[in-house]
Enzyme design. Sequence first.
Site, short mmCIF file in Angstrom:
data_model
loop_
_atom_site.label_atom_id
_atom_site.label_comp_id
_atom_site.label_asym_id
_atom_site.label_seq_id
_atom_site.Cartn_x
_atom_site.Cartn_y
_atom_site.Cartn_z
N CYS A 37 14.74 23.09 5.48
CA CYS A 37 15.14 23.57 4.14
C CYS A 37 14.18 24.70 3.78
CB CYS A 37 15.08 22.45 3.11
SG CYS A 37 16.23 21.10 3.40
N ALA A 38 14.43 25.87 4.33
CA ALA A 38 13.39 26.90 4.41
C ALA A 38 13.18 27.70 3.13
CB ALA A 38 13.70 27.86 5.56
N PRO A 60 12.15 28.93 -0.54
CA PRO A 60 12.25 30.40 -0.51
C PRO A 60 11.47 31.09 0.60
CG PRO A 60 10.66 29.72 -2.16
CD PRO A 60 11.22 28.45 -1.59
N GLY A 94 8.01 30.40 1.87
CA GLY A 94 6.56 30.41 1.99
C GLY A 94 6.05 29.62 3.19
N CYS A 148 7.37 18.04 -3.22
CA CYS A 148 6.47 18.43 -4.31
C CYS A 148 6.71 17.47 -5.48
CB CYS A 148 6.70 19.87 -4.73
SG CYS A 148 5.48 20.45 -5.94
#
Length: 452
Positions: free
Chosen positions: A268-269, A271, A273, A389
């Site tokens: 799930c790349a 945005p 970073g 997160c």
Amino acid sequence: MRRDRTDPAREAAFEVLRAVSADDAYANLAMPAALRRHELSGRDAALATELAYGTLRGQGTYDEVIGACVTRPLDGLDPPLLDALRLGAHQLLATRVPPHAAVSTGVDLVRRHVNEGAARMANAVLRRVGERDLDGWAARLAPSREDDAVGYLGFRHAHPEWIVRAFRDALGGDDAELEAALRADNEPAGVTLAARPGRGTVAELVEGGATPTRWSPYGAVVESGSPGRLAAVRDGRAGVQDEGSQLVALALATAPVDPPDERWLDLCAGPGGKAALLAGLLTERGGRLLAVEQHQHRARLVAQALAGDPGEHEILVADATKPSWPEADFDRVLLDAPCTGLGALRRRPEARWRRRPSDVAGLRQLQGDLLRSALWSVRPGGLVGYITCSPHPAETATLVDDVLAGRDDVERVDARPYLPGVPDLGDGPDVQLWPHRHGTDAMYLALLRRTE
């Protein structure tokens, strides 16, 4: 003629509050635009940002206080009036702004954006708000700490009670540490950069005025000013990325796997970073990265983050729960799963009031499907890094427990040794970072090895 005491910093802060309330805007996007419109920089920009972000963080508590000072329901107030009252309450209860200045500037905002009658009401309400400090209002409006610690701490530190309970569970029921965690969420977060391996260096960022991070060898903190002033950021050789985000990605990249170690997957790349960090590391090893992102606009951000990396990488716009690649095709898989973002509340001031407990249940199904896809994609002997997160147990340890239940082909790897030097990592094997312990976002990491 009445002198207008409303200054550009408060006007900018008020504009951000209105954008968030009326248009469901994100404060971190609305704030820069407001600063540009009012031509604010330096201390004035910092004041506007603190007023807007602080008001948004404290909104639930301020609404309770304001509700005790008016004779009608809050949803019966003109929305611009309510936002101005919130801004005034924040100044009265959580800043060093003199009370007379907080009241008078709030009244002038209402006079300009609503009408004279509403301004008279704002004057009376804000004077009532200022009759007590925040502890005084907590004594009047919150439950006692002895009878209901969750309710008291939620009011006193401006967090919805369901989030307070989730943090309490994640911290093992320690109310003293819980309060420290809630307090840390209300402290502004600094801007941390990641130098992208093979393209940028921490030394270059330090030359531009940044300070190296404590544990990530690729991180540096910008204490003031826009990170865009640094050439490495403008050129894409470095990007904004919390140190905790760097640490969990680096842990996956450094934990040992049996050879070969040349094909990595970022599931799930967006945005981008973590993809940029992994791509740089993998380029040094001569490997290849596949970055998968379901949404086209986020895939474009991944492409921007990877632009300039000299190694081999591919960006695939696809649903990661329905792999189009062969089973067991990758040596390492990073799954930075979509989550509630409760680990970054200090960066997203409005998020705590927008999220609902139902969001956790809705995301949990997706997180489980993605983790099963990640485990299907990694080869025997390879590693999956499951990252969120969020410290919410339903998105972290218990989610992993449920996915692994009944499986004998996956083992948990102790992740703590792969965050060298980082203290207070608990009993393992998973890692949960915290703002109050580590000064990072509350990133969670489980390292999982497929055994067959």
